[in-house]
Each structure stands twice: as structure tokens, then as C-alpha cells.
Enzyme design. Sequence first.
Site, PDB file in Angstrom:
ATOM      1  N   LYS A  12       0.845  -1.206   0.000  1.00 22.19           N
ATOM      2  CA  LYS A  12       0.000   0.000   0.000  1.00 22.19           C
ATOM      3  C   LYS A  12       0.879   1.254   0.000  1.00 22.19           C
ATOM      4  CE  LYS A  12      -3.637  -2.722   2.062  1.00 22.19           C
ATOM      5  NZ  LYS A  12      -4.839  -2.792   2.868  1.00 22.19           N
ATOM      6  N   HIS A  98      -8.407  -3.176  -6.137  1.00 21.57           N
ATOM      7  CA  HIS A  98      -8.384  -3.260  -4.670  1.00 21.57           C
ATOM      8  C   HIS A  98      -9.529  -2.417  -4.105  1.00 21.57           C
ATOM      9  CE1 HIS A  98      -7.150  -2.931  -0.517  1.00 21.57           C
ATOM     10  NE2 HIS A  98      -6.370  -3.982  -0.729  1.00 21.57           N
ATOM     11  N   GLU A 100      -9.687  -0.457  -1.732  1.00 17.63           N
ATOM     12  CA  GLU A 100      -9.306   0.926  -1.407  1.00 17.63           C
ATOM     13  C   GLU A 100      -9.342   1.804  -2.657  1.00 17.63           C
ATOM     14  OE1 GLU A 100      -5.696  -0.119   0.639  1.00 17.63           O
ATOM     15  OE2 GLU A 100      -6.896  -0.970   2.265  1.00 17.63           O
TER      16      GLU A 100
END
Length: 252
Positions: A12, A98, A100
Amino acid sequence: MTRRKLIAGNWKMNGLKADAVALAEAVCSKYSSLENKTFDMFIAPPFTVLDAVCDVVADSGVWVGGQDCSVFEKGAHTGDVSPVMLKDLGCGGVIVGHSERRADHFETNELVKDKASAALSAGLGVIICVGETLEEREVGKTLEVVGAQVKGSVPENATAGKVVIAYEPVWAIGTGKVPTTEEVEEVHAYIRQVLADVLGTDIAENMQILYGGSVKPSNAAELLGLPDVDGALIGGASLKAEDFWAIAETVM
Ligand code: 13P
């Protein structure tokens, strides 16, 4: 059916150059020292350190990639990074879809599918992420949501060698909460059934499906021992070489 396990780390937005290089070195030295590499290892550092990490990873056998990519090859797309650029750096793959990115950047299934297609065209492997929110689970919509994400995000030309699915319940990411093993196996088996419907049984049987969401050394053996779990996509615990390796040890 024996599918190879894949232990994948999604760093990340973490890691300045020195830390990233040290972490990659620690992971690679462990993996390259294995006589028998019975599982695959992937790390996805932030774009800013990808070049440095690609140099470290070089001949170790560890697979490295981006956390996202553009649908375009090049051009006027400020701030974006194309799959061709990732390939040029030495990346072998990329994570797309993803949760996010779906949440922070409003990425739809259609966009995720286009990104996956662009990555495949550039010769990259792709990890396509899917997963339900807590609200969706609580109203009993998990399979419906995840099934629609798989159908909508996986390109028609996906093959088992080039595409990996990662099931990551949004509510399990970074929270320390993990679904029960029955819940994980239920969703993974369902994903495989959906893959069989859209891509055929052969591809579905061979495609790796990873679990992600609060995977740690203490719960990895149980999760990775499930019949339809072919590896893990690890966030927080992939930032510590010892923890990441301890998870990998559960599949050796
Ligand atoms: P955590 O392992 O920190 O829960 O993150 C999982 C994840 O989002 C990996 O992509």
C-alpha cells in the site's frame, strides 16, 4: 488438483526508499535461499520505490508488481502509470480493483476489467481484487456482490497462468477481523463456480484464488489450509519481513 500457493504482499502507501529496499532484500534473500521453491511470492511496493525494488528482486524468483495501473498505454493522463511502464521497469504483475481503489477512486467493475485487460496486453500477470462490505455481508448479499464483481471485473481472455483472484472482505482489511474458515471457503468455492461459468471449468480449476484481510502468522495456517484458498494477499503483515515470511512458512 494441486494449485501452487501464492504469498503476495501489498505494501500500500508505505515505505520510503531505504526501508523498501531493506524489506525487499530481507524477503528476497529468504526466498532465493530456498532449495525447493514450492510456492510463489509477490510483492507490490508503491510506485515511487518500484524501480529500486525491481533491482533488488532481479534474480531472486520473487515476483514484483504495481498496486494499480492505467487502462492506457501512454499519453495525456497526468499522474497515471501504464502497464507498459510497469513492464519496462521489470514488473511481472499488477494488482487491480483493490477495495481501497474502488472506494477512494470510485473504480467500477468495468474500469477494473479494462485495467486487467490492459495489463494482460502488456504481458503482466494480474491480481484482481473483489470483496463485500460489512453492510453487504450483514444483509446476506456477500455471494451476490462478489459474484457480480468477478463477472464484471475479470476479462474474457483471462487464463489461470496470468490472472489471480483475491477475495478481500472490506471489513476484514486492516481491522484484525477475519471471517470464519467456513465463510472464507464458502466464498472461495463460489468464486470458483462463477469462474467456471464465465471461463470454463479447466481455467476455473487452475486459477489461484487468494484470501486477504488481516492475515497474520497466527491465522495463516488455518486460512491457507482451506481447499479453495490458494494463497494470501497480505497488507500490514507484509511490511515486516519476519511476519511475511512466517506466513509463507505455513505453505512450505
Ligand atoms: P491487511 O492484511 O492489512 O488487512 O490488508 C489486506 C489487504 O488489503 C491486502 O491487499
